[in-house]
Design an enzyme around this catalytic site. Structure first.
Site, PDB file in Angstrom:
ATOM      1  N   THR A  11      41.628  60.218  75.326  1.00  0.00           N
ATOM      2  CA  THR A  11      41.141  59.127  76.181  1.00  0.00           C
ATOM      3  C   THR A  11      41.102  57.784  75.457  1.00  0.00           C
ATOM      4  OG1 THR A  11      38.902  59.771  75.586  1.00  0.00           O
ATOM      5  CG2 THR A  11      39.730  60.581  77.696  1.00  0.00           C
ATOM      6  N   ARG A  34      36.240  63.709  77.020  1.00  0.00           N
ATOM      7  CA  ARG A  34      35.093  63.836  77.935  1.00  0.00           C
ATOM      8  C   ARG A  34      35.183  62.873  79.100  1.00  0.00           C
ATOM      9  NH1 ARG A  34      30.872  62.871  73.274  1.00  0.00           N
ATOM     10  NH2 ARG A  34      32.609  61.438  72.883  1.00  0.00           N
ATOM     11  N   VAL A  61      34.449  69.142  73.321  1.00  0.00           N
ATOM     12  CA  VAL A  61      34.881  70.172  72.364  1.00  0.00           C
ATOM     13  C   VAL A  61      33.706  70.818  71.628  1.00  0.00           C
ATOM     14  CG1 VAL A  61      37.221  69.254  71.952  1.00  0.00           C
ATOM     15  CG2 VAL A  61      35.329  68.521  70.477  1.00  0.00           C
ATOM     16  N   SER A 140      41.355  62.475  57.341  1.00  0.00           N
ATOM     17  CA  SER A 140      41.047  61.061  57.072  1.00  0.00           C
ATOM     18  C   SER A 140      41.081  60.848  55.571  1.00  0.00           C
ATOM     19  CB  SER A 140      39.628  60.753  57.590  1.00  0.00           C
ATOM     20  OG  SER A 140      39.194  59.494  57.124  1.00  0.00           O
ATOM     21  N   TYR A 153      29.987  62.200  57.478  1.00  0.00           N
ATOM     22  CA  TYR A 153      31.346  62.045  58.040  1.00  0.00           C
ATOM     23  C   TYR A 153      32.371  62.514  57.009  1.00  0.00           C
ATOM     24  CZ  TYR A 153      35.627  60.095  59.984  1.00  0.00           C
ATOM     25  OH  TYR A 153      36.906  59.955  60.463  1.00  0.00           O
ATOM     26  N   LYS A 157      35.111  65.647  57.203  1.00  0.00           N
ATOM     27  CA  LYS A 157      36.567  65.517  57.034  1.00  0.00           C
ATOM     28  C   LYS A 157      37.036  66.293  55.795  1.00  0.00           C
ATOM     29  CE  LYS A 157      37.596  63.233  60.760  1.00  0.00           C
ATOM     30  NZ  LYS A 157      38.488  63.793  61.791  1.00  0.00           N
TER      31      LYS A 157
HETATM   32  P1  NDP Z   1      38.496  56.784  69.124  1.00  0.00           P
HETATM   33  O1  NDP Z   1      37.012  56.651  69.181  1.00  0.00           O
HETATM   34  O2  NDP Z   1      39.314  55.640  69.574  1.00  0.00           O
HETATM   35  O3  NDP Z   1      38.956  58.117  69.886  1.00  0.00           O
HETATM   36  C1  NDP Z   1      38.276  59.312  69.675  1.00  0.00           C
HETATM   37  C2  NDP Z   1      38.711  60.325  70.715  1.00  0.00           C
HETATM   38  O4  NDP Z   1      38.000  61.575  70.465  1.00  0.00           O
HETATM   39  C3  NDP Z   1      38.372  59.903  72.113  1.00  0.00           C
HETATM   40  O5  NDP Z   1      39.434  60.241  72.981  1.00  0.00           O
HETATM   41  C4  NDP Z   1      37.146  60.735  72.460  1.00  0.00           C
HETATM   42  O6  NDP Z   1      37.137  61.029  73.855  1.00  0.00           O
HETATM   43  C5  NDP Z   1      37.416  62.013  71.670  1.00  0.00           C
HETATM   44  N1  NDP Z   1      36.177  62.752  71.425  1.00  0.00           N
HETATM   45  C6  NDP Z   1      35.131  62.389  70.646  1.00  0.00           C
HETATM   46  N2  NDP Z   1      34.152  63.303  70.740  1.00  0.00           N
HETATM   47  C7  NDP Z   1      34.591  64.262  71.586  1.00  0.00           C
HETATM   48  C8  NDP Z   1      34.027  65.443  72.108  1.00  0.00           C
HETATM   49  N3  NDP Z   1      32.810  65.851  71.749  1.00  0.00           N
HETATM   50  N4  NDP Z   1      34.742  66.194  72.969  1.00  0.00           N
HETATM   51  C9  NDP Z   1      35.990  65.796  73.340  1.00  0.00           C
HETATM   52  N5  NDP Z   1      36.582  64.689  72.889  1.00  0.00           N
HETATM   53  C10 NDP Z   1      35.882  63.914  72.031  1.00  0.00           C
HETATM   54  O7  NDP Z   1      38.808  57.111  67.584  1.00  0.00           O
HETATM   55  P2  NDP Z   1      40.187  57.349  66.795  1.00  0.00           P
HETATM   56  O8  NDP Z   1      41.328  57.402  67.696  1.00  0.00           O
HETATM   57  O9  NDP Z   1      40.209  56.381  65.683  1.00  0.00           O
HETATM   58  O10 NDP Z   1      39.888  58.782  66.161  1.00  0.00           O
HETATM   59  C11 NDP Z   1      40.690  59.914  66.378  1.00  0.00           C
HETATM   60  C12 NDP Z   1      40.589  60.827  65.178  1.00  0.00           C
HETATM   61  O11 NDP Z   1      41.094  60.155  64.020  1.00  0.00           O
HETATM   62  C13 NDP Z   1      39.165  61.253  64.823  1.00  0.00           C
HETATM   63  O12 NDP Z   1      39.177  62.606  64.422  1.00  0.00           O
HETATM   64  C14 NDP Z   1      38.816  60.354  63.634  1.00  0.00           C
HETATM   65  O13 NDP Z   1      37.850  60.932  62.805  1.00  0.00           O
HETATM   66  C15 NDP Z   1      40.173  60.260  62.959  1.00  0.00           C
HETATM   67  N6  NDP Z   1      40.357  59.125  62.079  1.00  0.00           N
HETATM   68  C16 NDP Z   1      40.143  57.833  62.520  1.00  0.00           C
HETATM   69  C17 NDP Z   1      40.323  56.769  61.648  1.00  0.00           C
HETATM   70  C18 NDP Z   1      40.022  55.372  62.030  1.00  0.00           C
HETATM   71  O14 NDP Z   1      39.861  54.508  61.130  1.00  0.00           O
HETATM   72  N7  NDP Z   1      39.952  55.029  63.314  1.00  0.00           N
HETATM   73  C19 NDP Z   1      40.815  56.989  60.278  1.00  0.00           C
HETATM   74  C20 NDP Z   1      40.992  58.365  59.923  1.00  0.00           C
HETATM   75  C21 NDP Z   1      40.795  59.381  60.804  1.00  0.00           C
HETATM   76  P3  NDP Z   1      35.831  61.012  74.808  1.00  0.00           P
HETATM   77  O15 NDP Z   1      34.870  60.024  74.229  1.00  0.00           O
HETATM   78  O16 NDP Z   1      36.387  60.634  76.137  1.00  0.00           O
HETATM   79  O17 NDP Z   1      35.349  62.408  74.753  1.00  0.00           O
HETATM   80  C1  8X3 Z   2      38.027  56.870  59.291  1.00  0.00           C
HETATM   81  C2  8X3 Z   2      38.327  56.045  58.104  1.00  0.00           C
HETATM   82  O1  8X3 Z   2      37.433  55.141  55.921  1.00  0.00           O
HETATM   83  O2  8X3 Z   2      36.097  54.761  57.912  1.00  0.00           O
HETATM   84  O3  8X3 Z   2      38.141  58.229  59.024  1.00  0.00           O
HETATM   85  O4  8X3 Z   2      36.196  56.917  56.943  1.00  0.00           O
HETATM   86  S1  8X3 Z   2      36.938  55.696  57.186  1.00  0.00           S
END
Ligand code: NDP
Ligand code: 8X3
Length: 253
Positions: A11, A34, A61, A140, A153, A157
């Protein structure tokens, strides 16, 4: 025969970007998250743009009951999943351990570790049945290093990092590939979620340098997906050029 990919957390951010790219490659898609209305909108957009089939499934999830209800009972035509992107995840809060908020800890552990496990158990069994598959976990740089106040966090990870390695060993006899990607700072809704809607604080995270975009990470995931059958990328660390490690940035402010 068409291929099927399942993307959790589609999403927003990286999940949404990778879903769009997978559809452009011709994958039929199961997308989850969600926020039901966003999921439905994305499904409509992908069908219109790419003409693939999309099955949007809105659930949390963290709920084993929901994961089993939706993924454990997939219609026959959706059970042959080729690619799983375990993307749903979040950071909540940025506090020293002594000042940690228990509910924040639980949300991160329940989503990033337990949610990923619930989904992986069901989907890996489907992949074993189908004798094929590729699982890509969103880890990450926080799964490689620990930064101040990142405690839980980072631990969640680091758990993903260990689980990727364990899954790769356990699923090897079935010909299932397991990969992970470890991005540095990606500008998505991630920091808005971490700072609980404090959008000014969230925007500050990305000031003074060019962060990765969701598309940058999605492109890298597609590289993994498109490797030939005999090649697997075990692990990929992808950073903004202005970020040396989890906490050292070259910011021009
Ligand atoms: P966003 O917040 O933009 O997207 C997160 C997504 O995860 C949303 O679609 C959200 O959907 C979904 N989500 C969160 N909690 C739940 C839940 N309980 N059940 C189902 N879906 C869930 O973040 P990112 O795109 O940046 O993050 C995606 C992944 O990448 C994560 O695992 C994050 O830890 C990882 N990551 C992100 C980084 C960053 O700097 N942004 C760097 C490294 C890793 P909804 O809320 O609709 O449920
Ligand atoms: C997201 C990147 O550096 O904020 O996983 O942990 S950081």
């Amino acid at each position: 025969m068409s291929k099927i990919a399942l993307v959790t957390g589609a999403t927003a951010g990286i999940g949404e970007a990778v879903a769009v790219l997978l559809a452009k490659e011709g994958y039929d898609l199961i997308i989850t998250g969600r926020r039901e209305s966003r999921l439905q909108e994305l499904a409509k957009r992908i069908v219109a743009e790419s003409g693939v089939k999309v099955l949007p499934l809105s659930f949390d999830v963290r709920s084993l009951e929901s994961v089993e209800k939706y993924l454990g009972n997939l219609p026959q035509e959706w059970r042959s999943i080729d690619v799983l992107v375990n993307n749903a995840g979040l950071a909540v809060g940025l506090n020293p351990i002594n000042d940690g908020v228990i509910d924040d800890w639980e949300r991160m552990i329940d989503t990033n570790i337990k949610g990923l496990l619930y989904v992986s158990k069901i989907v890996s069994n489907l992949m074993i049945e189908n004798k094929k598959g590729h699982i890509i976990n969103l880890c990450s740089i926080a799964g490689k290093e620990v930064y101040p106040n990142g405690n839980v966090y980072c631990a969640s990870k680091h758990a993903v990092d260990a689980l990727t390695k364990g899954m790769r060993i356990d699923l090897l006899p079935y010909g299932i590939k397991v990969s992970q990607i470890c991005p540095g700072a990606v500008e998505t809704e991630f920091s808005q979620v971490r700072f609980k809607g404090d959008n000014e604080r969230a925007a500050n995270v990305y000031k003074g340098f060019v962060p990765l975009s969701a598309n940058d990470v999605a492109d890298a995931i597609m590289y993994m997906v498109k490797c030939p059958p005999h090649v697997n990328i075990n692990d990929m660390v992808i950073m903004p050029a202005a970020q040396a490690n989890s906490s050292i940035f070259n910011k021009k402010v």
